[in-house]
Write a protein that holds these residues in place. Structure first.
Motif, mmCIF file in Angstrom:
data_model
loop_
_atom_site.group_PDB
_atom_site.id
_atom_site.type_symbol
_atom_site.label_atom_id
_atom_site.label_comp_id
_atom_site.label_asym_id
_atom_site.label_seq_id
_atom_site.Cartn_x
_atom_site.Cartn_y
_atom_site.Cartn_z
ATOM 1 N N ILE A 101 48.785 32.064 -14.030
ATOM 2 C CA ILE A 101 47.509 32.767 -14.260
ATOM 3 C C ILE A 101 47.657 34.232 -13.892
ATOM 4 N N ASP A 102 47.288 35.080 -14.802
ATOM 5 C CA ASP A 102 47.336 36.517 -14.490
ATOM 6 C C ASP A 102 46.161 37.207 -15.161
ATOM 7 N N LYS A 103 45.543 38.087 -14.422
ATOM 8 C CA LYS A 103 44.353 38.745 -14.976
ATOM 9 C C LYS A 103 44.714 39.704 -16.107
ATOM 10 N N ALA A 104 45.957 40.182 -16.133
ATOM 11 C CA ALA A 104 46.331 41.148 -17.174
ATOM 12 C C ALA A 104 47.363 40.602 -18.147
ATOM 13 N N PRO A 164 62.133 39.639 -5.714
ATOM 14 C CA PRO A 164 62.399 41.061 -5.866
ATOM 15 C C PRO A 164 62.049 41.795 -4.583
ATOM 16 N N ARG A 165 62.621 42.920 -4.464
ATOM 17 C CA ARG A 165 62.425 43.689 -3.252
ATOM 18 C C ARG A 165 62.164 45.118 -3.681
ATOM 19 N N SER A 166 61.247 45.725 -3.034
ATOM 20 C CA SER A 166 60.906 47.080 -3.433
ATOM 21 C C SER A 166 62.090 47.996 -3.226
ATOM 22 N N GLY A 215 53.850 38.475 -12.534
ATOM 23 C CA GLY A 215 54.870 39.524 -12.449
ATOM 24 C C GLY A 215 56.219 38.839 -12.351
ATOM 25 N N ILE A 216 57.230 39.584 -11.928
ATOM 26 C CA ILE A 216 58.554 38.967 -11.859
ATOM 27 C C ILE A 216 58.565 37.819 -10.848
ATOM 28 N N VAL A 217 57.799 37.966 -9.762
ATOM 29 C CA VAL A 217 57.779 36.891 -8.763
ATOM 30 C C VAL A 217 57.137 35.636 -9.343
ATOM 31 N N GLY A 218 55.967 35.801 -9.947
ATOM 32 C CA GLY A 218 55.267 34.633 -10.470
ATOM 33 C C GLY A 218 56.017 33.965 -11.594
ATOM 34 N N GLU A 263 41.228 36.378 -14.125
ATOM 35 C CA GLU A 263 41.334 36.793 -12.730
ATOM 36 C C GLU A 263 40.950 35.641 -11.823
ATOM 37 N N VAL A 264 41.813 35.344 -10.891
ATOM 38 C CA VAL A 264 41.524 34.275 -9.944
ATOM 39 C C VAL A 264 40.659 34.847 -8.829
ATOM 40 N N THR A 265 39.518 34.218 -8.601
ATOM 41 C CA THR A 265 38.614 34.736 -7.581
ATOM 42 C C THR A 265 38.413 33.770 -6.435
ATOM 43 N N GLY A 288 51.893 44.160 -14.193
ATOM 44 C CA GLY A 288 51.695 44.813 -12.893
ATOM 45 C C GLY A 288 52.875 45.702 -12.553
ATOM 46 N N ALA A 289 53.256 45.700 -11.284
ATOM 47 C CA ALA A 289 54.386 46.550 -10.853
ATOM 48 C C ALA A 289 55.652 46.198 -11.621
ATOM 49 N N SER A 290 55.736 44.954 -12.073
ATOM 50 C CA SER A 290 56.950 44.531 -12.776
ATOM 51 C C SER A 290 57.057 45.144 -14.172
ATOM 52 N N HIS A 291 56.020 45.810 -14.603
ATOM 53 C CA HIS A 291 56.045 46.342 -15.963
ATOM 54 C C HIS A 291 56.967 47.559 -16.103
ATOM 55 N N GLY A 292 56.819 48.497 -15.189
ATOM 56 C CA GLY A 292 57.523 49.763 -15.426
ATOM 57 C C GLY A 292 58.316 50.236 -14.235
ATOM 58 N N ASN A 293 58.917 49.338 -13.510
ATOM 59 C CA ASN A 293 59.686 49.811 -12.353
ATOM 60 C C ASN A 293 61.055 50.317 -12.793
ATOM 61 N N GLY A 294 61.853 50.756 -11.814
ATOM 62 C CA GLY A 294 63.151 51.338 -12.136
ATOM 63 C C GLY A 294 64.149 50.323 -12.663
ATOM 64 N N GLY A 295 63.904 49.067 -12.399
ATOM 65 C CA GLY A 295 64.801 48.032 -12.912
ATOM 66 C C GLY A 295 66.157 47.981 -12.216
ATOM 67 N N VAL A 296 66.281 48.638 -11.091
ATOM 68 C CA VAL A 296 67.588 48.647 -10.422
ATOM 69 C C VAL A 296 67.758 47.370 -9.601
ATOM 70 N N LEU A 297 68.869 46.702 -9.770
ATOM 71 C CA LEU A 297 69.166 45.531 -8.949
ATOM 72 C C LEU A 297 70.009 46.018 -7.776
HETATM 73 C C1 LIG Z 1 57.631 52.989 -9.406
HETATM 74 C C2 LIG Z 1 58.289 51.704 -8.958
HETATM 75 C C3 LIG Z 1 59.649 51.545 -9.142
HETATM 76 C C4 LIG Z 1 60.261 50.380 -8.709
HETATM 77 N N1 LIG Z 1 61.608 50.227 -8.918
HETATM 78 C C5 LIG Z 1 62.214 49.079 -8.543
HETATM 79 C C6 LIG Z 1 63.589 48.886 -8.794
HETATM 80 O O1 LIG Z 1 64.278 49.742 -9.349
HETATM 81 N N2 LIG Z 1 64.146 47.707 -8.417
HETATM 82 C C7 LIG Z 1 63.400 46.726 -7.797
HETATM 83 O O2 LIG Z 1 63.958 45.682 -7.465
HETATM 84 N N3 LIG Z 1 62.091 46.889 -7.550
HETATM 85 C C8 LIG Z 1 61.478 48.031 -7.926
HETATM 86 N N4 LIG Z 1 60.147 48.200 -7.682
HETATM 87 C C9 LIG Z 1 59.418 47.116 -7.028
HETATM 88 C C10 LIG Z 1 59.074 46.028 -8.028
HETATM 89 O O3 LIG Z 1 58.473 46.589 -9.180
HETATM 90 C C11 LIG Z 1 58.115 45.053 -7.385
HETATM 91 O O4 LIG Z 1 58.641 44.619 -6.167
HETATM 92 C C12 LIG Z 1 57.914 43.834 -8.253
HETATM 93 O O5 LIG Z 1 57.622 44.185 -9.587
HETATM 94 C C13 LIG Z 1 56.808 43.000 -7.658
HETATM 95 O O6 LIG Z 1 56.614 41.922 -8.500
HETATM 96 P P1 LIG Z 1 55.389 40.984 -8.281
HETATM 97 O O7 LIG Z 1 55.492 39.881 -9.267
HETATM 98 O O8 LIG Z 1 55.298 40.624 -6.842
HETATM 99 O O9 LIG Z 1 54.109 41.907 -8.543
HETATM 100 P P2 LIG Z 1 53.478 42.408 -9.930
HETATM 101 O O10 LIG Z 1 54.492 42.670 -10.966
HETATM 102 O O11 LIG Z 1 52.557 43.514 -9.560
HETATM 103 O O12 LIG Z 1 52.647 41.152 -10.397
HETATM 104 C C14 LIG Z 1 51.465 40.767 -9.761
HETATM 105 C C15 LIG Z 1 50.557 40.242 -10.836
HETATM 106 O O13 LIG Z 1 49.450 39.608 -10.207
HETATM 107 C C16 LIG Z 1 48.319 39.811 -11.028
HETATM 108 N N5 LIG Z 1 47.146 39.583 -10.194
HETATM 109 C C17 LIG Z 1 46.778 40.250 -9.077
HETATM 110 N N6 LIG Z 1 45.650 39.725 -8.582
HETATM 111 C C18 LIG Z 1 45.284 38.708 -9.418
HETATM 112 C C19 LIG Z 1 44.213 37.799 -9.436
HETATM 113 N N7 LIG Z 1 43.279 37.786 -8.504
HETATM 114 N N8 LIG Z 1 44.150 36.903 -10.458
HETATM 115 C C20 LIG Z 1 45.091 36.878 -11.425
HETATM 116 N N9 LIG Z 1 46.134 37.724 -11.430
HETATM 117 C C21 LIG Z 1 46.241 38.624 -10.440
HETATM 118 C C22 LIG Z 1 48.482 41.221 -11.531
HETATM 119 O O14 LIG Z 1 47.776 41.410 -12.762
HETATM 120 C C23 LIG Z 1 49.991 41.322 -11.737
HETATM 121 O O15 LIG Z 1 50.381 41.083 -13.075
HETATM 122 C C24 LIG Z 1 59.504 49.354 -8.094
HETATM 123 C C25 LIG Z 1 58.140 49.520 -7.918
HETATM 124 C C26 LIG Z 1 57.538 50.672 -8.356
HETATM 125 C C27 LIG Z 1 56.048 50.818 -8.179
#
Ligand SMILES: Cc1cc2nc3c(=O)[nH]c(=O)nc-3n(C[C@H](O)[C@H](O)[C@H](O)COP(=O)(O)OP(=O)(O)OC[C@H]3O[C@@H](n4cnc5c(N)ncnc54)[C@H](O)[C@@H]3O)c2cc1C
Length: 754
Positions: free
Chosen positions: A31-34, A376-378, A11-14, A221-223, A39-48
């Motif tokens: 490594i990402d299972k999808a 990123p921060r929710s 996701g954005i963090v990784g 998927e990492v297990t 994940g959440a980084s796909h379709g969030n609001g994108g607001v900074l």
């Molecule tokens: C509806 C919504 C709106 C939002 N709007 C905003 C916004 O406007 N601004 C903002 O800053 N934030 C927003 N956020 C929050 C933001 O989307 C998340 O904080 C951010 O995307 C988290 O990134 P991440 O990389 O931690 O997680 P993710 O993007 O979820 O990435 C985690 C990844 O880990 C993978 N994974 C999980 N387990 C395993 C495993 N065992 N093996 C391999 N891969 C694995 C998943 O497939 C996934 O791709 C929003 C969230 C939501 C749900």
């Protein structure tokens, strides 16, 4: 020293972790299972939302929250039966509702998110993903200055965090953004913010860049974590052990960035199927160094990620820990004596809180090279509803979203109009009766509570004065009175609870127990929902009633498949064409921006050479005012309700079709009703359907007269235009029959008497 780092989760963090690690000279396996950005980084609001550092729990929550719970118009609700389970968490949560805790958390959040535009620009520049970053303002909007001043504590924290803002009042605010309604007269504008235009593609582009720079990307998927002789040597992913390559003097490092799926141990095990042993190694932000694992977790106060509880650490372990902290983009806890990280192990570390870390408006030379990456921060409490189809989506990319205009739905100073304007969606709320309040009090004391009389919220999409909404309100009263208050139905017109496009899903999923929706808007889900919108198949109330008499059982069955119990429906008056100029043939429609509200209207636009723009009825006036739409097809009622004469000049009676609004109940909620309540509801529904039909007929002429009185030219379409439109209608009827299968054919044949 170079490390080989496995980053779990793209996701954005990784992905940002991977890029910063590469820039620091390390090798990365992502490594990402999808796959990246799924994940959440796909379709969030994108607001900074850099300035959203103020936590929800703050001083005053103790007095405000109970009031909000008792006001059905406030965006806070509670499933009272859930209270006993919630209580332990709630106690800890409310313990944070004081000025000191809020200040502490704001201070902790500021260095993490306080400069996110800059952080993203630093991350993305030169990667090809920078095109998705759109600098913008961040705006808090209020009814008036008094409401803004009611939020003074939050703004004082922002000021302490180094943010500065401009106050915009009255005309100044209107000039800044005329799209806001007159009830909103005050705004606080924070410059230096931004948005990500397409968060999913942004992450994918960043991942592609990381790959181009040599990162290995694995879709698996990492297990588990693989250990040899007590050392972490790789990960188990996709059923295989992946050994992390180790060169001489290299270290291996594991960064877990698996998003919320790794937030808690038990759910993580359930969702990611990590073994308990692996979970012991991989906590919320856990990494495993090459000599031993070290758990890093978020600060218990909800502040930045911080290493806790580790005793004296060897140099290698410290290096690994520093790697993780840096990799996760979290703040280096420099200056905190709890964390003994060796200087030599730090990457080009982030500065301490609030000092070398410039807030957006305090950027300056020397900033480069000290960027700590991005964490990123929710923002789930912040932000305009950008993650749903917005009426201005096409145009607001340059109008509203560019400003990332943010309302905080949980801000307690927020007024009703604000919530209406931004349609914050709260669902499943149950208005409390006095009895429930007493019971809830008892529950708080005894950790047990229950509600008896039920209140159902009924979202409706149209203005309260529209005849559909009026009939719906009468139906609600009929049910409330008929059940002697056992079941109270509260209507929410104008899309104030759920926007039109969301109502059906909300009822299907039980977020609301009952709702009203224009059926044909869901024709894309099931063609039968569009049986009332086949152009020119029927053109009068009588013809329409005949068609509906045949189609109703089919539609009712289709709704049942969607977990909905059909109650009643009411037709709109015949549909006509609204234009901003006189027209006499289809050629005159070429290139006109046409408001569509269903598959049929979008198709009609296509066949006539117009440009379809999806706009819900509640947002029609704004779309016309801003030029997003220049034309639409609807009844005289919609035009009259929305005062379209302010923007359009002509209405052509073409009687294209008579679409229906249907009222339906969540099937589970329906099953849970007593037989008496069901019977009352069915009776009230029959009355509502009959009343609605009569009102619709009466309203037809009334609204056409109203359009005329307000200066519009109302006339029947000319022969040329009509015959061309009917040809298009034939095409659309054949297309509908092709998709609607046997049921559709049976309905149309029976109607035509074939
Ligand atoms: C509806 C919504 C709106 C939002 N709007 C905003 C916004 O406007 N601004 C903002 O800053 N934030 C927003 N956020 C929050 C933001 O989307 C998340 O904080 C951010 O995307 C988290 O990134 P991440 O990389 O931690 O997680 P993710 O993007 O979820 O990435 C985690 C990844 O880990 C993978 N994974 C999980 N387990 C395993 C495993 N065992 N093996 C391999 N891969 C694995 C998943 O497939 C996934 O791709 C929003 C969230 C939501 C749900």
């Amino acid at each position: 020293m170079t490390k080989t780092v496995a980053v779990i989760g793209a996701g954005i963090v990784g992905v940002s972790t991977a890029i910063w690690l590469q820039r620091d000279g390390h090798e990365v396996v992502l490594i990402d299972k999808a796959g990246p950005g799924e994940g959440a980084s796909h379709g969030n609001g994108g607001v900074l939302a850099s300035c959203s550092v103020v936590p929800v729990p703050g001083p005053g929550l103790w007095t405000k929250a109970p009031k909000m719970l008792m006001d059905p118009n406030q965006p806070l609700f509670m499933k009272w039966g859930y209270l006993p389970r919630l209580l332990p968490w709630l106690r800890r949560y409310m313990a944070q509702a004081n000025a000191e805790a809020a200040r502490k958390r704001a201070q902790a959040a500021t260095p993490i998110i306080g400069d996110s535009l800059n952080d993203h620009q630093a991350l993305a520049t030169g990667t090809g993903a920078e095109k998705w970053i759109v600098p913008a303002d961040y705006v808090f909007v209020y009814n008036d200055r008094a409401a803004y001043e009611g939020d003074a504590f939050g703004f004082s924290l922002r000021r302490e965090a180094g943010f500065e803002w401009e106050e915009l009042e009255g005309e100044a605010f209107k000039a800044y953004d005329p799209a806001f309604g007159p009830q909103l007269s005050f705004a606080a504008r924070f410059p230096g913010h931004g948005r990500i235009a397409d968060p999913g593609r942004y992450v994918k582009d960043l991942a592609a860049h990381a790959e181009a720079q040599g990162a290995r990307i694995l879709k698996a998927e990492v297990t588990d974590v693989v250990r040899e002789n007590g050392r972490v040597t790789g990960v188990r992913a996709g059923g295989r052990n992946h050994r992390l390559r180790r060169r001489r003097a290299d270290r291996r490092c594991l960064v877990q960035a698996a998003g919320r799926e790794a937030g808690h141990r038990r759910p993580a095990r359930e969702r990611t199927r990590l073994s308990p042993r692996a979970l012991r190694r991989l906590g919320h932000a856990t990494l495993a160094g090459d000599d031993r694992e070290r758990q890093v977790r978020r600060d218990a106060d909800g502040g930045p990620a911080a290493a806790r509880g580790h005793r004296r650490a060897g140099r290698a372990r410290r290096a690994a820990l520093a790697c993780a902290l840096r990799a996760a983009g979290a703040q280096h806890p420099r200056g905190d004596s709890r964390h003994h990280l060796g200087e030599e192990s730090r990457m080009d570390g982030p500065p301490p809180l609030g000092r070398r870390f410039p807030a957006p408006h305090r950027r300056g030379p020397g900033r480069e090279g000290r960027l700590p990456g991005f964490r990123p921060r929710s923002c789930r409490f912040d932000g305009r509803p950008q993650d749903r189809a917005h009426p201005f989506a096409a145009d607001r990319g340059a109008r509203a979203q560019h400003r990332s205009c943010a309302i905080r739905p949980f801000a307690f100073s927020m007024r009703h109009e604000q919530r209406k304007t931004f349609a914050y969606k709260h669902s499943g709320r149950q208005k409390m009766t006095t009895k429930q309040i007493l019971m809830a009090g008892a529950a708080l004391a005894t950790m047990a509570g229950a509600a008896q009389a039920e209140t159902w919220d009924m979202p409706m999409a149209y203005a309260a004065t529209n005849f559909h909404s009026e009939v719906g309100a009468e139906f609600a009263t009929c049910v409330t009175e008929g059940t002697g208050g056992e079941l109270e139905i509260v209507t929410h017109p104008s899309g104030s609870l759920f926007g039109g496009a969301e109502i059906k899903r909300a009822v299907m999923t039980g977020q609301a127990n009952i709702g009203e929706r224009l059926l044909s808007a869901h024709q894309n889900e099931n063609p039968l929902y569009g049986v009332d919108s086949i152009p020119f198949l029927v053109s009068s109330f009588d013809q329409h009633e005949k068609l509906w008499g045949i189609a109703e059982p089919y539609v009712s069955d289709a709704l049942a498949e969607d977990n909905l119990h059909y109650l009643y429906s009411v037709p709109w008056p015949p549909q006509g064409l609204y234009m901003n100029k006189p027209i006499s043939s289809v050629a005159d429609l070429e290139g006109v921006k046409f408001r569509s509200y269903s598959t049929a209207t979008a198709r009609m636009a296509e066949l006539t050479g117009m440009l379809p723009v999806q706009v819900e009825a509640a947002e029609l006036s704004q779309a016309l005012a801003t030029g997003v739409a220049e034309s639409f097809i609807s009844s005289g009622a919609t035009g009259y309700d929305r005062k379209v004469w302010e923007h359009l000049s002509n209405f052509y009676e073409v009687d294209a079709w008579l679409p229906r609004n249907a009222v339906f109940v969540n099937a589970d909620a329906w099953d849970g009703l007593s037989d008496e309540a069901k019977s009352v509801m069915e009776d009230c529904a029959t009355t509502a359907a009959e009343t609605g039909l009569e009102r619709s007929k009466e309203y037809t002429q009334f609204t056409l007269d109203g359009l005329k009185e307000n200066g519009m030219t109302v006339e029947r379409a000319g022969d040329e235009l009509m015959s061309e439109l009917k040809e298009i209608g034939e095409t659309m009827t054949s297309e509908w029959l092709e998709t609607a299968g046997e049921a559709g054919t049976a309905i149309v044949e029976e109607y035509r008497g074939e």
